[in-house]
Each structure stands twice: as structure tokens, then as C-alpha cells.
Scaffold this motif. Sequence first.
Motif, short mmCIF file in Angstrom:
data_model
loop_
_atom_site.label_atom_id
_atom_site.label_comp_id
_atom_site.label_asym_id
_atom_site.label_seq_id
_atom_site.Cartn_x
_atom_site.Cartn_y
_atom_site.Cartn_z
N ASP A 109 0.86 -1.19 0.00
CA ASP A 109 0.00 0.00 0.00
C ASP A 109 0.89 1.24 0.00
N GLU A 110 0.91 1.95 -1.12
CA GLU A 110 1.82 3.09 -1.29
C GLU A 110 1.51 4.25 -0.34
N THR A 111 0.36 4.22 0.32
CA THR A 111 -0.05 5.36 1.15
C THR A 111 0.31 5.20 2.62
N ARG A 112 0.78 4.01 3.04
CA ARG A 112 0.92 3.73 4.47
C ARG A 112 2.31 4.01 5.04
N LEU A 122 5.25 9.44 6.15
CA LEU A 122 5.87 8.52 7.11
C LEU A 122 4.87 8.20 8.21
N ASP A 123 4.02 7.21 7.96
CA ASP A 123 2.95 6.87 8.90
C ASP A 123 3.32 5.62 9.69
N MET A 124 3.20 4.45 9.06
CA MET A 124 3.56 3.14 9.64
C MET A 124 2.64 2.65 10.74
N ARG A 125 1.52 3.29 10.98
CA ARG A 125 0.60 2.81 12.02
C ARG A 125 -0.23 1.64 11.48
N GLU A 132 0.76 8.00 17.45
CA GLU A 132 1.89 8.69 16.86
C GLU A 132 2.31 8.04 15.55
N THR A 133 2.65 8.84 14.54
CA THR A 133 3.16 8.33 13.28
C THR A 133 4.69 8.25 13.35
N ALA A 134 5.28 7.62 12.32
CA ALA A 134 6.74 7.55 12.27
C ALA A 134 7.35 8.95 12.15
N GLU A 208 8.50 0.22 17.00
CA GLU A 208 8.31 1.22 18.05
C GLU A 208 6.95 1.90 17.93
N ILE A 209 6.58 2.32 16.73
CA ILE A 209 5.31 3.03 16.52
C ILE A 209 4.12 2.17 16.95
N ASN A 210 4.17 0.89 16.64
CA ASN A 210 3.04 0.01 16.93
C ASN A 210 3.18 -0.74 18.25
N ARG A 211 4.25 -0.40 19.00
CA ARG A 211 4.48 -1.05 20.30
C ARG A 211 4.40 -2.57 20.17
N GLU A 212 5.07 -3.09 19.13
CA GLU A 212 4.92 -4.50 18.79
C GLU A 212 5.47 -5.44 19.85
N VAL A 213 6.58 -5.07 20.49
CA VAL A 213 7.17 -5.94 21.50
C VAL A 213 6.25 -6.04 22.72
N GLU A 214 5.78 -4.88 23.20
CA GLU A 214 4.87 -4.89 24.35
C GLU A 214 3.58 -5.64 24.02
N ALA A 215 3.06 -5.42 22.81
CA ALA A 215 1.82 -6.10 22.41
C ALA A 215 2.02 -7.60 22.36
#
Length: 305
Positions: A109-112, A122-125, A132-134, A208-215
Motif C-alpha cells: 500500500d503506497e499510502t501507508r 511517514l505513517d507506519m501505524r 503517533e506516526t513515524a 516502536e510506533i506500533n508497540r509490537e514488543v509490548e503487544a
Amino acid sequence: MNNETVYHTPVLLKESVDGMAIEPGNTCIDVTFGGGGHSREILSRMDSKGKLYSFDQDEDAEKNAPDDKRFTFVRGNFRFIYNFMRYYGNTKVDAILADLGVSGHHFDDETRGFSFRFNAALDMRMNKRGGETAADLLNRATEEELARIFKLYGELNCARKLAARIVKARAVKPFEEVNELIEVAKPFCPPQREKKEMAKVFQALRIEINREVEALQEMLMSAKELLKPGGRLVVITYHSIEDRIVKNFMKSGNFDGKIEQDFFGRSTSPFETKKVIVPTDEEMERNPRSRSAKLRIAIKKEEQA
């Protein structure tokens, strides 16, 4: 057209669902619905009394939900699976599947802003509804925070130098688009490894943006509580950070990987683990996304008296 193809070809599809050991009347959870490939395979193996709850926080994923009375789509982050399952009145389940890979849909997806292949905001959510975005992170975080993120989640040797360069660049112009980050990071990515190193830069920010480790840690702790004795926890990992977390947890029931013992010298680990499964050469050739995948399976032990 099958909407699932918009996302990606499921990795280790047969092996992962085999690992769930689905039986008549089972209640299962797919915590990473995405395009629905794994969920559809799970449903194909369930009888009429089976029940599947599938989670995804991305609004795009809900469009792929199958019309099946045994299926419930839960639009939410998998870190909250225990609370959601309590809401649905199902706090004891037979199998939980997690495919931790980022959907090909997000990269395509070119928009994300997930991929360095396209210039975009620079979003990455994963969840576009808030947070927060990137770009926000790059413009706000201290040099020390950025260095930690790139070292911890990207495993980059140039983490500190890259962080310093970012702070210097944003003083001239705040980050907004993917190409701006590429321009700053490129000098730290040797030509022979440019794509691999750039991917690590983007991976670190995404985690970091998506808090992937904590999740992931919260989901695994919830899975331990939700699974019945004999229940299966099936997880597909793609990079060393998440694989280390899953491996340690399945081995010991904690994230340090330290196996503790009770008064009688018995291991207090709540799981019995199976041998790690990796894709065949044929699957890797057919589906390049599977090249770094590892499938880990753990069985919940009976509680010791």
C-alpha cells in the motif's frame, strides 16, 4: 476475486493449522487475521459447533471477513485478547494462532509508509485511527531514544550515528515523507547491503510506533491464561527479536527464558514445546516472504498439584 490475495499468501499454512490440532467443538483464536488465509483454513477443519475469533486492528482487514456463523471478527489489538474474550464469554480456548509477519498488503500500500519502495507520508501505524506516526516520532524523540530504537529493534551497528544525523536533519526541515528518511539513512547502508539495512531502519520504526514488543508480550501472557490444559499455542515469527521472545516464553513461561523449579525440583514452565518448523525449499521459492519464517508450537501442561 479472493480478497485474501490482496494481503499475502499465508506462510506455513498447513503446518501451522496442523499444529493447532483442531477437534470437534473446539474454540480457537487467530490473533492476526490479515487477509484471512489462516482463518479460512481453520474454519475448513472445524465442525458445525466450532468457534473461531479472529483479531485485527486494521480496518482494511475486516473487509476480508468470511460470512460464517462460526466466525467472529474482532477489530482490536491482539494485546487485549483476554479482555475481548471475557467480553464474549469465552475465557478458555483450545488453540491460539499468531502469524507475526507484517502483511504484504501493508508493504504494497503506497499510502501507508511501511515500505521504502514508495514515497508516502511517514505513517507506519497498523491502526490508522490514532496514535503517533513515524514522522511524529522522528521529529520528537531525543537522539538517545532514537539510537535505542535503531539498536534494539533494527539491530543496527550505525544506530547512534543514524540518530545523530536524523536530529541534525530535522533541525533544518521536519520529517514528513519516506524519501526524506531514505536520504538521511542511505549513507549508513552499504551498497551491497542497502536494501537489507534500509529494511532494518524501517522495521525499527514500525516496531516502536506500533508497540509490537509490548503487544506481543501481553498477548503471550494472555494466551497462557486463555488456553485450556492441552491447548495449543502456535506462533510464526520472522525476525530474531520476536522469535527470541516467543522461544523464551514457550520454554519457560517468562521472557528471560529462565526455567524455574518448584519445591520438588519440577519445572514450573506451563508449556511443552514441539520441534521448530521452517518452510520447505518449495515454499520459499513459491513465497519469498516465508524465507525467514519459523513456526513454534507449545502445548499447555496440566496444572501440577
